[in-house]
Design an enzyme around this catalytic site. Structure first.
Site, short mmCIF file in Angstrom:
data_model
loop_
_atom_site.label_atom_id
_atom_site.label_comp_id
_atom_site.label_asym_id
_atom_site.label_seq_id
_atom_site.Cartn_x
_atom_site.Cartn_y
_atom_site.Cartn_z
N SER A 101 0.84 -1.21 0.00
CA SER A 101 0.00 0.00 0.00
C SER A 101 0.87 1.25 0.00
CB SER A 101 -0.94 0.00 1.20
OG SER A 101 -0.24 -0.15 2.40
N SER A 104 1.51 2.36 17.05
CA SER A 104 0.66 3.44 16.54
C SER A 104 0.21 4.40 17.64
CB SER A 104 -0.54 2.81 15.84
OG SER A 104 -1.56 3.74 15.62
N HIS A 144 -6.27 -5.85 13.90
CA HIS A 144 -7.70 -6.08 13.71
C HIS A 144 -8.46 -6.38 15.00
CE1 HIS A 144 -7.50 -7.07 9.10
NE2 HIS A 144 -7.19 -5.82 9.40
N HIS A 159 -9.29 -0.22 5.76
CA HIS A 159 -9.18 -1.47 5.02
C HIS A 159 -9.81 -2.63 5.80
CE1 HIS A 159 -6.75 -4.65 2.68
NE2 HIS A 159 -7.64 -4.12 1.87
#
Ligand code: MG
Length: 203
Positions: A45, A117, A137, A162
């Site tokens: 990506s 993150s 996820h 996504h």
């Protein structure tokens, strides 16, 4: 769209149609501010987003701890033994990611930010043109990415998510849940849906 590398030579799970949609979104959103992606893996990506950023003189900050998400770990569905690092006893996608950037000629456009993150978000104060959430996820990870990063988008900026599966039989729910939260917040409107990718505009 011109990609500077054979995209199929990069490991990853991004569909070509989704990649093109990301690329096209970054061409306009990148003018408003930096582009962030959460979850770089081996850089597939990053090439789609980075090629667009290079074209308009924007910068992509690509965030990943490079130790793989839960589903990439040994014994899980998306484990790739070629990404295993014997010395650390863990996955290490960073060498693969760097190789992708070098081969694509994107080292001056794409900045690798290696770490968690949430840690990076806590110290990040600039507003953003685009945020692509493609990280962990679990509900905890997806929710944290949504809360920590979508709030930094400038008006008119793009939120991309996504692995949105409306039918739970197709895949895990957290990306779908944060997509729903974004719509319900009245701060975003959907602009495109390509396979499991959703694009939303910050109103
Ligand atoms: Mg994904």
């Amino acid at each position: 769209m011109h990609l500077p590398i054979d995209i199929d030579s990069i490991k990853g799970f991004l569909d070509p149609g989704e990649g093109r949609a990301l690329h096209d979104a970054a061409l306009t959103a990148g003018i408003l501010g930096p582009v962030i992606e959460i979850g770089a893996y081996c850089g597939k990506s990053s090439v789609y987003l980075g090629a667009a950023c290079r074209q308009i003189g924007a910068t992509l900050f690509s965030i990943d701890h490079h130790r793989g998400s839960e589903e990439n770990q040994p014994g899980w569905e998306y484990h790739d033994p070629e990404l295993w690092d014997e010395e650390s006893g863990s996955l290490d996608t960073l060498p693969h990611f760097r190789r992708t950037l070098r081969r694509a000629g994107l080292e001056a456009t794409v900045v690798a930010v290696v770490g968690r993150s949430a840690t990076i978000a806590a110290a990040w104060s600039s507003t953003l043109g685009m945020v692509f959430i493609d990280g962990g996820h679990s509900m905890q990870a997806a929710l944290a990415d949504y809360r920590n990063w979508s709030t930094k988008l400038t008006p008119g900026g793009t939120l991309a998510i996504h692995d949105v599966f409306p039918d739970p039989a197709d895949g895990g729910r957290p990306p779908f849940e944060i997509y729903q939260l974004a719509l319900q917040s009245d701060l975003f409107e959907e602009t495109a849906a390509v396979k499991t990718l959703r694009l939303l505009k910050r109103i």
